[in-house]
Design a protein around this motif. Structure first.
Motif, PDB file in Angstrom:
ATOM      1  N   LEU A   1     -11.198  -3.401   5.370  1.00  0.00           N
ATOM      2  CA  LEU A   1     -10.142  -2.894   4.541  1.00  0.00           C
ATOM      3  C   LEU A   1      -9.110  -2.174   5.406  1.00  0.00           C
ATOM      4  O   LEU A   1      -9.452  -1.219   6.081  1.00  0.00           O
ATOM      5  CB  LEU A   1     -10.774  -1.881   3.646  1.00  0.00           C
ATOM      6  CG  LEU A   1     -10.659  -1.803   2.184  1.00  0.00           C
ATOM      7  CD1 LEU A   1     -11.624  -0.836   1.677  1.00  0.00           C
ATOM      8  CD2 LEU A   1      -9.928  -2.624   1.350  1.00  0.00           C
ATOM      9  N   THR A   2      -7.946  -2.618   5.319  1.00  0.00           N
ATOM     10  CA  THR A   2      -6.894  -1.935   6.050  1.00  0.00           C
ATOM     11  C   THR A   2      -6.002  -1.212   5.054  1.00  0.00           C
ATOM     12  O   THR A   2      -5.549  -1.780   4.067  1.00  0.00           O
ATOM     13  CB  THR A   2      -6.031  -2.924   6.847  1.00  0.00           C
ATOM     14  OG1 THR A   2      -5.502  -3.861   5.983  1.00  0.00           O
ATOM     15  CG2 THR A   2      -6.810  -3.530   7.980  1.00  0.00           C
ATOM     16  N   THR A   3      -5.821   0.047   5.325  1.00  0.00           N
ATOM     17  CA  THR A   3      -4.924   0.849   4.482  1.00  0.00           C
ATOM     18  C   THR A   3      -3.832   1.397   5.379  1.00  0.00           C
ATOM     19  O   THR A   3      -4.037   1.671   6.560  1.00  0.00           O
ATOM     20  CB  THR A   3      -5.664   2.024   3.808  1.00  0.00           C
ATOM     21  OG1 THR A   3      -6.227   2.840   4.804  1.00  0.00           O
ATOM     22  CG2 THR A   3      -6.717   1.516   2.858  1.00  0.00           C
ATOM     23  N   SER A   4      -2.745   1.568   4.781  1.00  0.00           N
ATOM     24  CA  SER A   4      -1.643   2.120   5.560  1.00  0.00           C
ATOM     25  C   SER A   4      -1.834   3.633   5.710  1.00  0.00           C
ATOM     26  O   SER A   4      -2.628   4.250   5.007  1.00  0.00           O
ATOM     27  CB  SER A   4      -0.307   1.810   4.878  1.00  0.00           C
ATOM     28  OG  SER A   4      -0.196   2.556   3.696  1.00  0.00           O
ATOM     29  N   LYS A   5      -1.125   4.149   6.612  1.00  0.00           N
ATOM     30  CA  LYS A   5      -1.199   5.604   6.835  1.00  0.00           C
ATOM     31  C   LYS A   5      -0.738   6.367   5.609  1.00  0.00           C
ATOM     32  O   LYS A   5      -1.291   7.409   5.289  1.00  0.00           O
ATOM     33  CB  LYS A   5      -0.354   5.989   8.043  1.00  0.00           C
ATOM     34  CG  LYS A   5      -0.936   5.526   9.331  1.00  0.00           C
ATOM     35  CD  LYS A   5      -0.081   5.988  10.485  1.00  0.00           C
ATOM     36  CE  LYS A   5      -0.654   5.440  11.773  1.00  0.00           C
ATOM     37  NZ  LYS A   5       0.125   5.822  12.925  1.00  0.00           N
ATOM     38  N   LEU A   6       0.236   5.839   4.896  1.00  0.00           N
ATOM     39  CA  LEU A   6       0.717   6.503   3.700  1.00  0.00           C
ATOM     40  C   LEU A   6      -0.366   6.526   2.633  1.00  0.00           C
ATOM     41  O   LEU A   6      -0.579   7.570   1.998  1.00  0.00           O
ATOM     42  CB  LEU A   6       1.982   5.799   3.173  1.00  0.00           C
ATOM     43  CG  LEU A   6       2.600   6.390   1.899  1.00  0.00           C
ATOM     44  CD1 LEU A   6       3.015   7.840   2.140  1.00  0.00           C
ATOM     45  CD2 LEU A   6       3.776   5.576   1.441  1.00  0.00           C
ATOM     46  N   GLU A   7      -1.058   5.422   2.457  1.00  0.00           N
ATOM     47  CA  GLU A   7      -2.128   5.385   1.469  1.00  0.00           C
ATOM     48  C   GLU A   7      -3.238   6.347   1.847  1.00  0.00           C
ATOM     49  O   GLU A   7      -3.811   7.036   1.001  1.00  0.00           O
ATOM     50  CB  GLU A   7      -2.669   3.964   1.330  1.00  0.00           C
ATOM     51  CG  GLU A   7      -1.710   3.015   0.650  1.00  0.00           C
ATOM     52  CD  GLU A   7      -2.219   1.585   0.652  1.00  0.00           C
ATOM     53  OE1 GLU A   7      -3.101   1.246   1.474  1.00  0.00           O
ATOM     54  OE2 GLU A   7      -1.734   0.816  -0.173  1.00  0.00           O
ATOM     55  N   ALA A   8      -3.584   6.413   3.132  1.00  0.00           N
ATOM     56  CA  ALA A   8      -4.625   7.326   3.597  1.00  0.00           C
ATOM     57  C   ALA A   8      -4.205   8.775   3.359  1.00  0.00           C
ATOM     58  O   ALA A   8      -5.015   9.608   2.923  1.00  0.00           O
ATOM     59  CB  ALA A   8      -4.913   7.085   5.071  1.00  0.00           C
ATOM     60  N   PHE A   9      -2.973   9.077   3.579  1.00  0.00           N
ATOM     61  CA  PHE A   9      -2.461  10.434   3.357  1.00  0.00           C
ATOM     62  C   PHE A   9      -2.510  10.795   1.888  1.00  0.00           C
ATOM     63  O   PHE A   9      -2.946  11.887   1.513  1.00  0.00           O
ATOM     64  CB  PHE A   9      -1.030  10.564   3.898  1.00  0.00           C
ATOM     65  CG  PHE A   9      -0.423  11.911   3.664  1.00  0.00           C
ATOM     66  CD1 PHE A   9      -0.830  13.017   4.383  1.00  0.00           C
ATOM     67  CD2 PHE A   9       0.548  12.090   2.680  1.00  0.00           C
ATOM     68  CE1 PHE A   9      -0.281  14.261   4.159  1.00  0.00           C
ATOM     69  CE2 PHE A   9       1.086  13.318   2.447  1.00  0.00           C
ATOM     70  CZ  PHE A   9       0.685  14.427   3.185  1.00  0.00           C
TER      71      PHE A   9
END
Length: 111
Positions: free
Chosen positions: A1-9
């Motif tokens: 699963l790859t999430t963007s940094k914005l989603e992780a934040f």
């Protein structure tokens, strides 16, 4: 699963605890020319200056009081001397008038 940094934040922000202790820190700079009016050193310096000025004024007061007393004494002395002179002039006039009367009586008796 790859999430963007914005989603992780956003996920981290949404799952954070309701109350997170925070630390406040600050930096205070003081202009040495004017000083910080809230600093203890500045307040102490102002107090020292205030009381030094008051002490100087109080030390000058006895001399002012002494000068006032000397002026009052001078006025009293002048008034006393004036009164004595007036009394002496009145005494001399009375003596001279009495002497002139005596001389006139003697002159009148001779004639």
């Amino acid at each position: 699963l790859t999430t963007s940094k914005l989603e992780a934040f956003v996920d981290a922000y949404a799952t954070r605890p309701a109350h997170v202790p925070r630390k406040d820190s600050g930096n205070q700079t003081v202009d040495q020319a004017t000083g910080d009016p809230d600093s203890v050193d500045w307040k102490l310096k102002r107090l020292d200056e205030k009381y030094a000025h008051e002490l100087e004024r109080e030390r000058a007061m006895p001399f002012a009081t002494m000068e006032e007393r000397m002026q009052k004494y001078q006025r009293e002395t002048d008034a006393r001397a004036k009164q004595e002179i007036e009394q002496e002039v009145a005494r001399i006039r009375a003596t001279e008038i009495a002497q002139v009367r005596v001389e006139e009586r003697m002159r009148y008796r001779r004639e």
